[in-house]
Design a protein around this motif. Sequence first.
Motif, PDB file in Angstrom:
ATOM      1  N   SER A 148       0.811  -1.209   0.000  1.00 52.92           N
ATOM      2  CA  SER A 148       0.000   0.000   0.000  1.00 52.92           C
ATOM      3  C   SER A 148       0.849   1.266   0.000  1.00 52.92           C
ATOM      4  CB  SER A 148      -0.947   0.009   1.204  1.00 52.92           C
ATOM      5  OG  SER A 148      -0.225   0.120   2.405  1.00 52.92           O
ATOM      6  N   SER A 290      -4.852   3.418  -0.451  1.00 54.95           N
ATOM      7  CA  SER A 290      -3.914   2.296  -0.371  1.00 54.95           C
ATOM      8  C   SER A 290      -3.361   2.070   1.025  1.00 54.95           C
ATOM      9  CB  SER A 290      -2.759   2.506  -1.360  1.00 54.95           C
ATOM     10  OG  SER A 290      -3.222   2.458  -2.687  1.00 54.95           O
ATOM     11  N   THR A 293      -5.970   0.457   3.044  1.00 54.63           N
ATOM     12  CA  THR A 293      -6.244  -0.886   2.517  1.00 54.63           C
ATOM     13  C   THR A 293      -5.181  -1.882   2.953  1.00 54.63           C
ATOM     14  OG1 THR A 293      -7.286   0.102   0.572  1.00 54.63           O
ATOM     15  CG2 THR A 293      -6.727  -2.216   0.438  1.00 54.63           C
ATOM     16  N   THR A 305     -11.085  -8.564   2.605  1.00 56.02           N
ATOM     17  CA  THR A 305     -10.847  -7.328   1.860  1.00 56.02           C
ATOM     18  C   THR A 305     -11.274  -7.490   0.407  1.00 56.02           C
ATOM     19  OG1 THR A 305      -8.958  -6.891   3.301  1.00 56.02           O
ATOM     20  CG2 THR A 305      -9.140  -5.564   1.311  1.00 56.02           C
ATOM     21  N   SER A 309     -14.234  -5.594  -1.984  1.00 59.15           N
ATOM     22  CA  SER A 309     -13.983  -5.047  -3.315  1.00 59.15           C
ATOM     23  C   SER A 309     -15.160  -5.316  -4.249  1.00 59.15           C
ATOM     24  CB  SER A 309     -12.711  -5.669  -3.898  1.00 59.15           C
ATOM     25  OG  SER A 309     -12.580  -5.400  -5.280  1.00 59.15           O
ATOM     26  N   ASN A 343      -8.974  -0.647  -5.926  1.00 59.34           N
ATOM     27  CA  ASN A 343      -7.872  -0.610  -4.971  1.00 59.34           C
ATOM     28  C   ASN A 343      -7.947  -1.786  -3.995  1.00 59.34           C
ATOM     29  OD1 ASN A 343      -6.995   0.366  -2.038  1.00 59.34           O
ATOM     30  ND2 ASN A 343      -5.725   1.457  -3.502  1.00 59.34           N
ATOM     31  N   LEU A 344      -9.144  -2.022  -3.461  1.00 61.50           N
ATOM     32  CA  LEU A 344      -9.336  -3.143  -2.535  1.00 61.50           C
ATOM     33  C   LEU A 344      -9.015  -4.478  -3.210  1.00 61.50           C
ATOM     34  CD1 LEU A 344     -12.712  -1.946  -0.953  1.00 61.50           C
ATOM     35  CD2 LEU A 344     -10.526  -2.132   0.258  1.00 61.50           C
ATOM     36  N   SER A 348      -5.573  -6.659  -2.118  1.00 59.37           N
ATOM     37  CA  SER A 348      -5.860  -7.975  -1.541  1.00 59.37           C
ATOM     38  C   SER A 348      -5.373  -9.083  -2.471  1.00 59.37           C
ATOM     39  CB  SER A 348      -7.355  -8.125  -1.256  1.00 59.37           C
ATOM     40  OG  SER A 348      -8.126  -7.984  -2.441  1.00 59.37           O
TER      41      SER A 348
END
Length: 421
Positions: A148, A290, A293, A305, A309, A343-344, A348
């Motif tokens: 991240s 990030s 996350t 996570t 998403s 991003n998630l 992940s």
Amino acid sequence: MNPHISLLTPKQIDRHYRRTLKVVVVSQAFGGAGLAAGLTVGVLIMEDMLGTEALSGLAVALLTLGAALAAFLVGRVTQKAGRRLALGFGFGSGGVGALGVIASTVVDSPPLFFVSLFLYGAGTATNLQARYAGTDLAPAERKGTAISIAMVATTLGAVAGPNLVEPMGSVAASMALDPLTGPFILGAAAYLIAGIILLAMLRPDPFLLAREIEIQEAQHLDSEAEPTTGLASLGSRRVVLVGALVMIISQIVMVAIMTMTPIHMRAHDHALGAVGLVIGLHIAGMWLPSLVTGLLVDKIGARLTAISSGVVLLISGLIAAFAPNNNLAGLILALVLLGVGWNLGLISGTTLVVQGTAPATRAATQGSIDVWVNIFGAGAGVFSGIMMSAAGFAALSIAGGIMALIIVPTLWLAPRKPIAV
């Protein structure tokens, strides 16, 4: 093998880890500005050149296909020569591609534009590959955070880039260039600077250092230690597969909706500045969360996570579909959530890949997975233009949101506990 590697203490390794993150953060701040140019105006240049919106998604397709090839090459070069040379080469190629895009508009050459945009995609791939540099020397319990930190640095340039569309357009016009090439002027400079920073400052190379440390640690293991079982090996492969699928699905949904948003907005008389604002905030949604996350992945795990998403991407698609066409706030909310969902999924999924790979093949595997992420993204870019032309932006957005839910059953394939490798 360097005989002095064995003398490194945990404190010294941590110092190298922190220095690596600092260099990556600085380079990514520039790299993010280069990334934003193609996403913001590439499709608009393509539409003007070809005179149709149905093929405008080809711009993102070319960019992502170029990123796919670059991801493969960056992964292979990293495996043999380290991150420093591989990432420096990738950013340099992206800078040359940006200059080619500018030249193509001067001579009004679609073939040159296609080739240049393909080459420009190397910068996009390098931006993503840099996230792995942060994990090379990171402790196991901080892998998500390391990913991240490398990604959040991109936010600085990525958010600024689209919001400089109009000012850079004025700069381009003052040079007798198409105003739409302004962001590519910024992109060329940003990518080249990012590459120079990595080549000059990413020393010692984190991947090569981590590999030597792990090799020497392995040599000191008790020879009577129980070998890795076939079941654990199978579990590792499943973790990698699931991580790859999470990233691929997130990429497809994000690219499909994002690609057609500028076309949708221009068709409903939104100003170019508004397009830049929406895409800029979308990219902020992609990169800015990030740091949170990464902490979330380390705390609750990559599986939960990734599920979040899919849910966020579904909500984004529904908002984009049902927001009034002239409602800028609705589009902003939808595109920000689209970025957050991506991003998630990316962080992940990346964490799962890192957990499931061994040092001997890690970089090559990472590069190969990013190839498929970009290939599917390219397909989404092409299909999005065709689908929007045939069924409209709302149908495209709903379809993307529903597709995101595939992430949830996919996660049942992954072991619930990380596989030690």
